[in-house]
Enzyme design. Structure first.
Site: not given
Lengths: 155, 147
Positions: B9-10, B17, B22, B74, B77, B98, B100, B107
């Site tokens: 998502p996103n 964003r 990012y 990725n 969330a 995985e 990111h 964070r």
């Protein structure tokens, strides 16, 4: 001018044979050779170190790092530690990242697979820092490639 | 070698964003670069993105059916919430990374746990949008089981 990279390896990494189930046939000297070759190809000057002494490791990170453009560190057990030394370790990394020096934490094995409690947060320092875990010797290679790209972007 | 790069998502908002976290590259930019690197290395790279957890689970199941060699995921969330993605990944016998863009562990505390990592072979985080191409470049050297 040639970029200078410091690669630090923490306690226990000198002899990986005792961790066969995680690391397979990898030795630290093989990792060092690989890192040397990759750095040579990217025109990076490499200083590759290992120590079993946590104070010495902290000294490398706090003082010796001043002479380098970037740092890669395999801190071994620090990721799950909560000690006074760990707080100092975090501060040292934060200081480096505030100077805009790329820092990447690497692990040979995937530390999340070693029975880590995933509901408990991983302990990591503040500041911008990359993280690579589980690619074996290629955890180091990908970190070197990423650092090279980052340093060339800035330059 | 066939690889799925699955994005959660996103991630479709990349480039607009919170670019300070990012970066300014869009997902299309990243996909184009990775597919190009893949072509040079003989890797068939397929990029996908969804804002829906179930669709992502479906793609992981497709990877099993289609005998895909590796998944780069990725989960965004959903990394921190999705047991369904964790379970689907466990059923996939190929190589799993995985990924990111930022380092979630640095964070907010609600991003500190990961359901993806224990089901994956490796984790790459905090290398920026370049993380994708760094990973694709490394694929030929990783111990990816033959299908």
């Amino acid at each position: 001018m040639k970029n200078k990279l410091l690669i630090l390896n923490g306690p226990g990494l000198a002899d990986l044979s005792i961790y066969d189930e995680f690391y397979g046939e990898i030795t630290l000297s093989a990792i060092k050779e690989k890192c040397k070759n990759v750095c040579k190809g990217l025109n990076i000057e490499l200083d590759f170190r290992q120590t079993d002494d946590e104070d010495e490791l902290l000294g490398f990170l706090l003082k010796d790092s001043e002479d380098f453009n970037a740092v890669i560190i395999n801190p071994v057990g620090y990721s799950h530690a909560l000690t006074a030394e760990f707080a100092k370790h975090c501060l040292a990394i934060k200081t480096l990242t505030l100077q805009k020096k790329p820092v990447i934490e690497v692990h040979i094995a995937n530390i999340f697979k070693q029975g880590a409690d995933i509901t408990k947060p991983l302990q990591v320092p503040e500041g911008q820092m990359g993280f690579v875990s589980g690619l074996g010797v290629y955890s180091y290679v990908i970190a070197i490639n990423a650092i090279s790209k980052k340093l060339n972007k800035v330059a | 070698m066939k690889v799925y790069v699955i994005n959660g998502p996103n991630i479709n908002l990349l480039g607009t964003r919170e670019p300070e976290i990012y970066g300014y590259e869009t997902l299309d930019d990243i996909a184009t670069k990775c597919i190009e690197i893949g072509n040079k290395k003989g890797i068939d790279v397929k990029f996908m993105q969804s804002n829906y957890e179930g669709e992502m689970v479906g793609w992981i199941q497709d990877a099993i059916k289609n005998k895909i060699d590796a998944i780069v995921i990725n989960a965004a969330a959903y990394t921190h919430t999705s047991i369904a993605i964790h379970d689907a990944l466990k059923s996939f016998s190929g190589y799993k990374i995985e990924l990111h863009i930022s380092n979630p562990h640095l964070r907010e505390s609600f991003r500190h746990n990961t359901f993806v990592a224990p089901a994956a072979d490796a984790v790459v985080a905090g290398l920026g949008a370049d993380g994708y191409s760094h990973v694709v470049e490394m694929l030929p050297y990783l111990p990816i089981p033959e299908k």
